[in-house]
Design an enzyme around this catalytic site. Structure first.
Site, PDB file in Angstrom:
ATOM      1  N   ASP A 262       0.885  -1.158   0.000  1.00 26.72           N
ATOM      2  CA  ASP A 262       0.000   0.000   0.000  1.00 26.72           C
ATOM      3  C   ASP A 262       0.928   1.213   0.000  1.00 26.72           C
ATOM      4  OD1 ASP A 262      -2.347   1.643   0.427  1.00 26.72           O
ATOM      5  OD2 ASP A 262      -1.741   1.789   2.517  1.00 26.72           O
TER       6      ASP A 262
ATOM      7  N   ASP B 204      -0.149   5.081   1.122  1.00 29.08           N
ATOM      8  CA  ASP B 204      -0.378   6.085   2.164  1.00 29.08           C
ATOM      9  C   ASP B 204      -0.375   5.501   3.564  1.00 29.08           C
ATOM     10  OD1 ASP B 204      -0.901   8.459   0.463  1.00 29.08           O
ATOM     11  OD2 ASP B 204      -2.515   7.199  -0.295  1.00 29.08           O
TER      12      ASP B 204
END
Length: 236
Positions: free
Chosen positions: A21, A23
């Site tokens: 991922d 953020d």
């Protein structure tokens, strides 16, 4: 939080590919998103609390906008909110710094020729802003799937679509169970598990403990990662 019992170690399965991922996991952008959101909602006398933020972590921009407008009962449409928040990004997102342990881990996997990709709910334009100052590091990934703008990603997290699309774009198209996902948000963890993948969760310290239990493994930081638990080359 990062204790691993012998029984748990035996439960981990070997993988060959890694999906990150973005953020709050590789880049410290969550405070920047909060800053942008608060800048908009404060005009209407509202507060973008962590409780609300936690509910939309991992969502695409559109899904997050719809949920925030509903939860805060804002007197504007979700499209208006979406555009107002996005207008804040150019001035703040280029300040995104790497999370602790991110650079070391990515460089390690790259040096060992472990296929890596990024699966982010961001759109392509926002992704480009955030990684601009870290171009060399992000060039080490085989590909990036930007769920907010990719036409193949029909549904955002917590649905598994983005991770399945990401896995399908590796050159050798591995089975989902051969992919290990690194996530920080409960919605992302749910999406990875739904895709049939194991997931290492590095949650924000404010995340409710009950929302972390479903992860394959939880850590405080990427600095604690032990790749060998999943059959990958160990860090030096």
């Amino acid at each position: 939080m990062n204790r691993v019992s012998c029984a748990a170690k035996l439960a981990f399965k070997k993988v060959t590919h890694v999906i990150f991922d973005l953020d709050g996991l590789l880049l410290d952008t969550e405070s920047l998103y909060t800053k942008a959101a608060q800048s908009v909602v404060s005009k209407y006398g509202k507060t973008y609390t962590y409780e609300i933020k936690q509910k939309v972590l991992g969502f695409t921009g559109v899904d997050a906008a719809q949920e925030v407008v509903k939860l805060l009962n804002l007197p504007i449409t979700w499209k208006e909110y979406y555009n107002l928040v996005r207008a804040e990004y150019p001035s703040i997102m280029t300040d995104a710094e790497l999370m602790p342990g991110a650079e070391r881990l990515v460089k390690h996997f790259h040096s060992k020729q472990i296929p890596m990709a990024v699966a982010t709910s961001s759109g392509q334009d926002t992704y480009d802003l955030k990684v601009a100052k870290h171009a060399a590091l992000f060039s080490m990934f085989s590909h990036v799937v930007t769920g907010g703008s990719d036409p193949e990603v029909k549904r955002g997290k917590p649905n598994p679509d983005i991770f399945l699309v990401c896995a399908s774009r590796f050159k050798d198209c591995p089975k989902p169970e051969l992919c290990l996902v690194f996530e920080d948000a409960p919605n992302g963890v749910q999406a990875a598990l739904g895709a049939g993948m194991q997931v290492v969760m590095v949650p924000d310290e404010q995340t409710d403990e009950s929302l972390c239990k479903m992860a394959t493994l939880r850590l405080h930081s990427l600095e604690e990662v032990k790749p060998e638990l999943f059959g990958l080359p160990p860090l030096k």
